[in-house]
Design an enzyme around this catalytic site. Structure first.
Site, mmCIF file in Angstrom:
data_model
loop_
_atom_site.group_PDB
_atom_site.id
_atom_site.type_symbol
_atom_site.label_atom_id
_atom_site.label_comp_id
_atom_site.label_asym_id
_atom_site.label_seq_id
_atom_site.Cartn_x
_atom_site.Cartn_y
_atom_site.Cartn_z
ATOM 1 N N GLN A 43 25.582 54.419 75.639
ATOM 2 C CA GLN A 43 25.876 54.396 74.204
ATOM 3 C C GLN A 43 24.891 55.281 73.446
ATOM 4 O O GLN A 43 23.695 54.993 73.417
ATOM 5 C CB GLN A 43 25.788 52.954 73.698
ATOM 6 C CG GLN A 43 26.062 52.761 72.227
ATOM 7 C CD GLN A 43 25.966 51.296 71.839
ATOM 8 O OE1 GLN A 43 25.264 50.510 72.463
ATOM 9 N NE2 GLN A 43 26.667 50.913 70.790
ATOM 10 N N SER A 78 21.268 55.245 68.632
ATOM 11 C CA SER A 78 19.953 55.342 68.000
ATOM 12 C C SER A 78 19.335 56.726 68.171
ATOM 13 O O SER A 78 19.567 57.410 69.174
ATOM 14 C CB SER A 78 19.002 54.294 68.587
ATOM 15 O OG SER A 78 19.426 52.984 68.282
ATOM 16 N N GLU A 111 30.681 44.365 70.764
ATOM 17 C CA GLU A 111 29.430 44.106 71.484
ATOM 18 C C GLU A 111 28.989 42.655 71.333
ATOM 19 O O GLU A 111 28.325 42.114 72.211
ATOM 20 C CB GLU A 111 28.338 45.045 70.965
ATOM 21 C CG GLU A 111 27.013 44.928 71.682
ATOM 22 C CD GLU A 111 26.002 45.954 71.201
ATOM 23 O OE1 GLU A 111 24.982 46.132 71.881
ATOM 24 O OE2 GLU A 111 26.235 46.588 70.144
ATOM 25 N N GLU A 147 15.611 43.580 60.722
ATOM 26 C CA GLU A 147 15.590 44.002 59.319
ATOM 27 C C GLU A 147 16.958 44.510 58.872
ATOM 28 O O GLU A 147 17.433 44.184 57.774
ATOM 29 C CB GLU A 147 14.523 45.096 59.119
ATOM 30 C CG GLU A 147 13.087 44.615 59.278
ATOM 31 C CD GLU A 147 12.668 44.425 60.733
ATOM 32 O OE1 GLU A 147 11.585 43.868 60.971
ATOM 33 O OE2 GLU A 147 13.438 44.831 61.634
#
Length: 396
Positions: free
Chosen positions: A137, A140, A255, A378
């Site tokens: 994947q 990020s 997911e 966060e």
């Protein structure tokens, strides 16, 4: 939403029969060459017996135990949500090895089924179903992290191919993957959620370099991935160019779906092992430790109740409930690692003679990552505050 708590007597009988079928198959097949795989693999331990676990996954596929919820026309069983939950829970109870193909089966496959063209379904679903192609994947980035809308990896059409440039990070299993689904910015000058596309990119090509990242545990299942004019065919984009954000959110919803119930069984097994350790070391006599064990037990039940209540079926969940689930399990598991170290006491600070970590030390260190990967705490709190509670958006 799907209610899976209750059922009529006929459905209950069918579920019981399905559960027995799964349990009996696992008991029969987790033997011989596969017996030694029990309990191996998983987050922080993906290096364990990888080739053997890949063979196990293909054994599952040959017996029809992969992609259960997929339509039969694509190799699935048309299994109900209840049956999928049963399978994952029985699989975890059997201490079966962690799957090496979960990115393809749990993320890419459902995404292609929901948003892909017929040609894309015909091309990619058999490889996922039969575990002949592994996926990673590409979300990020060093400058984006969990803020997916801030990605800067770019792609542009060059003839009949996309040319991709940029860097991804924390890419699990990229070193063994055949393909990567990549979020890239395909509209020059676009910002945030706009102008992104969801590309399917072959990993085995000169334009891609994979560098392992050594973790606190000494292992390296995460990677940096560098794209230097990497190529993929123009039609290997899921949805239309520019719709990448919508497709990516669909993948994130998948997911956090049915397989999380199996994850919770493994969590329960870990908690039982920590409790047993506390009894052996005498730590269970400490009222503070005993209270933390009780609280962990309650937290696990809360996690399960929330998962069952909010689990979606075919609809992509954009309500923020998936973020609540991520916060629940990530914080709980990190707390379990801290509890294990408290039970060990000063002995937990000492490695063995070969400087190797024991299972409790590995748990403690790797669970520090639980609150970061898959969307940091966060970011999840921002999603909950804005989408669930309706609070003002964070200043951009």
């Amino acid at each position: 939403m799907v209610a899976i708590q209750t059922s009529d007597s006929s459905t209950a009988a069918q579920d019981a029969a399905f559960s027995a079928e799964v349990r009996e198959w696992l008991e029969e097949n987790l033997n011989g060459e596969f017996r030694a795989l029990r309990g191996l693999g998983g987050p922080g331990r993906e290096h364990e017996a990888f080739d053997e676990r890949l063979a196990w996954d293909r054994h599952l596929a040959a017996a029809g135990w992969t992609c259960l919820g997929w339509p039969a026309e694509y190799g699935g069983r048309d299994a109900t949500v209840r049956q999928q939950v049963i399978f994952h829970e029985e699989y975890a109870k059997a201490n079966a090895p962690a799957r090496v193909s979960h990115v393809g089966e749990e993320l890419l496959g459902p995404t292609v089924l929901a948003f892909g063209t017929q040609e894309q379904k015909d091309r990619f679903l058999p490889g996922v179903r039969n575990v002949t192609e592994l996926w990673c994947q590409g979300y990020s980035e060093p400058g984006a992290g969990s803020d997916l809308a801030a990605v800067s990896t770019s792609a542009h059409l060059d003839g009949d191919e996309w040319s991709i440039n940029g860097q991804k990070i924390w890419t699990s299993l990229a070193h063994v993957a055949d393909w990567c689904f990549v979020i890239a910015r395909t509209e020059k000058g676009s910002a945030r959620h706009k102008g992104l596309s969801y590309l399917l990119v072959p990993m085995n090509q000169p334009g891609i370099e994979v560098r392992p990242i050594i973790q606190l545990t000494g292992t390296s299942e995460f990677n940096e991935v560098f794209f230097d004019n990497a190529r993929t065919a123009a039609d290997l984009v899921i949805g239309a160019p520019g719709e990448g954000w919508r497709i990516a959110m669909g993948t994130l919803a998948f997911e956090r779906g049915v397989s999380t119930l199996g994850q919770q069984i493994r969590f329960a097994q870990e908690l039982a092992a920590v409790e047993a350790l506390a009894r052996r070391t005498g730590a269970a006599e400490d009222p503070l430790i005993a209270d933390r064990i009780d609280r962990a037990w309650v937290g696990l039940r809360v996690m399960r109740a929330h998962a069952i209540r909010t689990m979606a079926s075919a609809e992509v969940d954009d309500s923020g409930q998936a973020s609540v689930s991520k916060l629940l399990w990530a914080n709980w598991h990190r707390g379990l690692g801290e509890l294990a170290m408290a039970v060990l006491g000063p002995q937990g600070l000492i490695a063995d003679d070969n400087d190797d970590l024991n299972e409790w030390q590995r748990m403690y260190l790797f669970t520090r990552a639980d609150t970061i990967y898959g969307g940091s705490n966060e970011v999840q709190r921002n999603i909950i505050s804005e989408r669930v509670l309706g609070l003002p958006r964070e200043a951009r």
